[in-house]
Design a protein around this motif. Sequence first.
Motif, PDB file in Angstrom:
ATOM      1  N   GLN A 106      33.289  37.722  40.699  1.00  0.00           N
ATOM      2  CA  GLN A 106      33.882  37.973  42.014  1.00  0.00           C
ATOM      3  C   GLN A 106      35.411  37.979  41.917  1.00  0.00           C
ATOM      4  OE1 GLN A 106      32.353  38.327  45.496  1.00  0.00           O
ATOM      5  NE2 GLN A 106      34.395  39.246  45.348  1.00  0.00           N
ATOM      6  N   TYR A 107      35.961  37.035  41.176  1.00  0.00           N
ATOM      7  CA  TYR A 107      37.418  36.961  41.023  1.00  0.00           C
ATOM      8  C   TYR A 107      37.961  38.217  40.340  1.00  0.00           C
ATOM      9  CZ  TYR A 107      41.986  35.173  39.566  1.00  0.00           C
ATOM     10  OH  TYR A 107      43.337  35.001  39.355  1.00  0.00           O
ATOM     11  N   LEU A 108      37.267  38.671  39.303  1.00  0.00           N
ATOM     12  CA  LEU A 108      37.703  39.881  38.611  1.00  0.00           C
ATOM     13  C   LEU A 108      37.647  41.096  39.535  1.00  0.00           C
ATOM     14  CD1 LEU A 108      35.987  39.348  35.148  1.00  0.00           C
ATOM     15  CD2 LEU A 108      38.400  39.018  35.710  1.00  0.00           C
ATOM     16  N   ALA A 109      36.632  41.132  40.400  1.00  0.00           N
ATOM     17  CA  ALA A 109      36.562  42.228  41.368  1.00  0.00           C
ATOM     18  C   ALA A 109      37.734  42.164  42.345  1.00  0.00           C
ATOM     19  CB  ALA A 109      35.235  42.165  42.132  1.00  0.00           C
ATOM     20  N   ASN A 110      38.066  40.962  42.768  1.00  0.00           N
ATOM     21  CA  ASN A 110      39.156  40.795  43.723  1.00  0.00           C
ATOM     22  C   ASN A 110      40.506  41.206  43.149  1.00  0.00           C
ATOM     23  OD1 ASN A 110      37.267  39.694  45.462  1.00  0.00           O
ATOM     24  ND2 ASN A 110      37.873  37.572  45.091  1.00  0.00           N
ATOM     25  N   THR A 111      40.655  41.082  41.839  1.00  0.00           N
ATOM     26  CA  THR A 111      41.970  41.276  41.213  1.00  0.00           C
ATOM     27  C   THR A 111      42.051  42.520  40.337  1.00  0.00           C
ATOM     28  OG1 THR A 111      41.313  39.839  39.354  1.00  0.00           O
ATOM     29  CG2 THR A 111      42.404  38.783  41.225  1.00  0.00           C
ATOM     30  N   GLN A 112      41.061  43.372  40.371  1.00  0.00           N
ATOM     31  CA  GLN A 112      41.031  44.490  39.426  1.00  0.00           C
ATOM     32  C   GLN A 112      42.108  45.547  39.697  1.00  0.00           C
ATOM     33  OE1 GLN A 112      37.258  46.584  39.659  1.00  0.00           O
ATOM     34  NE2 GLN A 112      37.100  46.204  41.857  1.00  0.00           N
ATOM     35  N   ASP A 113      42.716  45.529  40.878  1.00  0.00           N
ATOM     36  CA  ASP A 113      43.757  46.509  41.188  1.00  0.00           C
ATOM     37  C   ASP A 113      45.161  46.013  40.856  1.00  0.00           C
ATOM     38  OD1 ASP A 113      41.841  48.259  42.127  1.00  0.00           O
ATOM     39  OD2 ASP A 113      41.977  47.521  44.187  1.00  0.00           O
ATOM     40  N   ARG A 114      45.291  44.833  40.277  1.00  0.00           N
ATOM     41  CA  ARG A 114      46.619  44.327  39.941  1.00  0.00           C
ATOM     42  C   ARG A 114      47.261  45.196  38.868  1.00  0.00           C
ATOM     43  NH1 ARG A 114      45.543  37.907  39.222  1.00  0.00           N
ATOM     44  NH2 ARG A 114      44.704  38.722  37.279  1.00  0.00           N
ATOM     45  N   ARG A 115      48.561  45.396  39.020  1.00  0.00           N
ATOM     46  CA  ARG A 115      49.290  46.202  38.040  1.00  0.00           C
ATOM     47  C   ARG A 115      50.484  45.466  37.449  1.00  0.00           C
ATOM     48  NH1 ARG A 115      45.200  48.118  38.360  1.00  0.00           N
ATOM     49  NH2 ARG A 115      44.554  50.247  38.927  1.00  0.00           N
ATOM     50  N   ALA A 116      51.073  44.552  38.199  1.00  0.00           N
ATOM     51  CA  ALA A 116      52.284  43.882  37.734  1.00  0.00           C
ATOM     52  C   ALA A 116      52.239  42.421  38.149  1.00  0.00           C
ATOM     53  CB  ALA A 116      53.520  44.563  38.326  1.00  0.00           C
ATOM     54  N   GLU A 117      53.191  41.649  37.638  1.00  0.00           N
ATOM     55  CA  GLU A 117      53.179  40.220  37.928  1.00  0.00           C
ATOM     56  C   GLU A 117      53.351  39.930  39.410  1.00  0.00           C
ATOM     57  OE1 GLU A 117      55.783  36.243  36.968  1.00  0.00           O
ATOM     58  OE2 GLU A 117      55.467  37.676  35.343  1.00  0.00           O
ATOM     59  N   ASP A 118      54.103  40.769  40.111  1.00  0.00           N
ATOM     60  CA  ASP A 118      54.287  40.472  41.529  1.00  0.00           C
ATOM     61  C   ASP A 118      53.042  40.777  42.350  1.00  0.00           C
ATOM     62  OD1 ASP A 118      54.479  43.205  41.488  1.00  0.00           O
ATOM     63  OD2 ASP A 118      56.558  43.296  42.153  1.00  0.00           O
ATOM     64  N   ASP A 119      51.955  41.235  41.697  1.00  0.00           N
ATOM     65  CA  ASP A 119      50.648  41.324  42.340  1.00  0.00           C
ATOM     66  C   ASP A 119      49.855  40.028  42.204  1.00  0.00           C
ATOM     67  OD1 ASP A 119      50.984  44.024  43.074  1.00  0.00           O
ATOM     68  OD2 ASP A 119      50.270  44.711  41.116  1.00  0.00           O
ATOM     69  N   ARG A 120      50.339  39.091  41.397  1.00  0.00           N
ATOM     70  CA  ARG A 120      49.617  37.828  41.187  1.00  0.00           C
ATOM     71  C   ARG A 120      49.698  36.979  42.449  1.00  0.00           C
ATOM     72  NH1 ARG A 120      47.309  37.869  35.742  1.00  0.00           N
ATOM     73  NH2 ARG A 120      48.159  39.836  34.987  1.00  0.00           N
ATOM     74  N   PHE A 121      48.770  36.031  42.539  1.00  0.00           N
ATOM     75  CA  PHE A 121      48.668  35.266  43.775  1.00  0.00           C
ATOM     76  C   PHE A 121      49.911  34.431  44.057  1.00  0.00           C
ATOM     77  CE2 PHE A 121      44.130  36.095  42.968  1.00  0.00           C
ATOM     78  CZ  PHE A 121      43.790  36.638  44.194  1.00  0.00           C
ATOM     79  N   ALA A 122      50.435  33.734  43.069  1.00  0.00           N
ATOM     80  CA  ALA A 122      51.619  32.912  43.318  1.00  0.00           C
ATOM     81  C   ALA A 122      52.773  33.766  43.817  1.00  0.00           C
ATOM     82  CB  ALA A 122      52.017  32.160  42.048  1.00  0.00           C
ATOM     83  N   ALA A 123      52.944  34.940  43.225  1.00  0.00           N
ATOM     84  CA  ALA A 123      54.018  35.841  43.664  1.00  0.00           C
ATOM     85  C   ALA A 123      53.794  36.285  45.098  1.00  0.00           C
ATOM     86  CB  ALA A 123      54.088  37.048  42.731  1.00  0.00           C
ATOM     87  N   ARG A 124      52.564  36.642  45.426  1.00  0.00           N
ATOM     88  CA  ARG A 124      52.276  37.130  46.775  1.00  0.00           C
ATOM     89  C   ARG A 124      52.471  36.030  47.819  1.00  0.00           C
ATOM     90  NH1 ARG A 124      46.422  39.487  46.246  1.00  0.00           N
ATOM     91  NH2 ARG A 124      46.738  39.972  48.462  1.00  0.00           N
TER      92      ARG A 124
END
Length: 500
Positions: A218-236
């Motif tokens: 489920q986590y991998l599905a939620n994050t599969q569109d990430r492209r850069a570090e500022d897409d990470r949760f802490a950054a967001r």
Amino acid sequence: MTLSRRDFLLTASAAGASLAVADAALAQQPRINLSQTARRPDKPNVILIVIDTLRRDHLGVYGNGWMKTPALDQLGRQSLRFTRATPEAMPTIPARRSIHSGMRTFPFRNWERRAGNGSSVWGWQHIPDDQPTLAEQLEKAGYETMLVTDVPHEFTPGMNFSRGFKLVDWVRGQEGDPYRPYWSVDPFELQKFMWRDADGQALTTKYGNAPLARELRQYLANTQDRRAEDDRFAARVFRSAARALEGIPRDKPFFLTVDSFDPHEPWDAPRRYADAYDDPGYDEPEPVTPRYGSSDYLPERQLQRMRALYAGEITMTDTWLAFFLDRLHQMSLLDDTVILLTSDHGMALGEHGALGKPAYALWPEMTDTPLFIRHPNGTAAGEARDYFASTHDILPTILSFAGVEPRKETDGSDLSPHLDGKAGTVREHFTSGLNDYVWVSDKRFAMISRNDGSEAKLYDIAADPEQAKDLAGDKPQEVKRLFDLVLKDAGGEPLPHYDL
């Protein structure tokens, strides 16, 4: 106390390329100085930062000599810090119940496991409707109230942790949050993260192979569109928190809670973060999440990598905390804002033979958390107190800064007198718990046991701070004395037991 840009973005000499990422994001933002065009509020602003699963011994300001956490360390040096902070109840939701209500969750009386609440952890339930939350009390006192978080459990149906917040920004997708269809991820992708034994059995799991495999998928599905570090949760989370403040009226005080789930597992920061703590040539599956319990299922090399992944996740979170703090400086908010920072618990990484957050593992790696109070006047900056501060003290402390009298039923104590060197409420001991295990310490000894007093482990923490030698068999009177303190704090009655 005005903090410079260099104080928080310590650039390449401190954290290398990691801070450069946040620095680049910052360069894209306009310079903001709202203080010159608006009247300052007559009450201080308050920012509460909760960083999940953050071990105190992983911060330089608490004595760690190898972690790269320049923003946390700098904030700690600008704050009064508590050296015996311990959550009064663990893990995620029990700790946040006490943060937002000022009431103790331990010893988990009247807990009911409700269908669909997502957990069998004792005390994992909503804040009772008759307990006004911190945000509700501050809103009534005229504060603008805002919550920015990626902690999915606060939004499970039936929970009410957003009570009192006018603005709520839930950054979706952490852990097992059913945000995207999990079947969009090929199950074979999981093999990249699971070490297997000689029989091919996947072992890197939380409570069992099937539940964690589903959660990780489920986590991998939620994050599969990430492209850069500022897409990470802490950054967001930290970027969203900064945006929430950019247009806020300056003639009215605000209360902002920034609640970051990182560095909770899965530990999947960009690879360079873990490689900073490990051999960059590592080429085995990445153990991004542990199986809760004994660590003996993992080879030493995998355990070493797991520790590096956790450390790297902390450093990435620190990078984006630096970004947020720098934005506060640009907006001239640090001069009239109180900042509190804490965590809900730590994480066992093989110490005492445990991994994750099993209930029995109430050693320092689980119980010892940071707690900072940064006053805008610089009061007590760089000083430390060994008071048993805890999560339920946050509500009365913040209300004190806001000039709001907490209701008499509040369990926590106001920590603000410690800024002036006053003890306030005296605590000679403290108790905490997780499920059917309890922890108690009186600064000389610490004890872990079942909540009926059985299976006790006793440590002389003055002589043995790492708690390597169990003295329970040699000092039964000390065990009894400490367990009596547990019963005293639990109201003098036996602790509850729940059959799951």
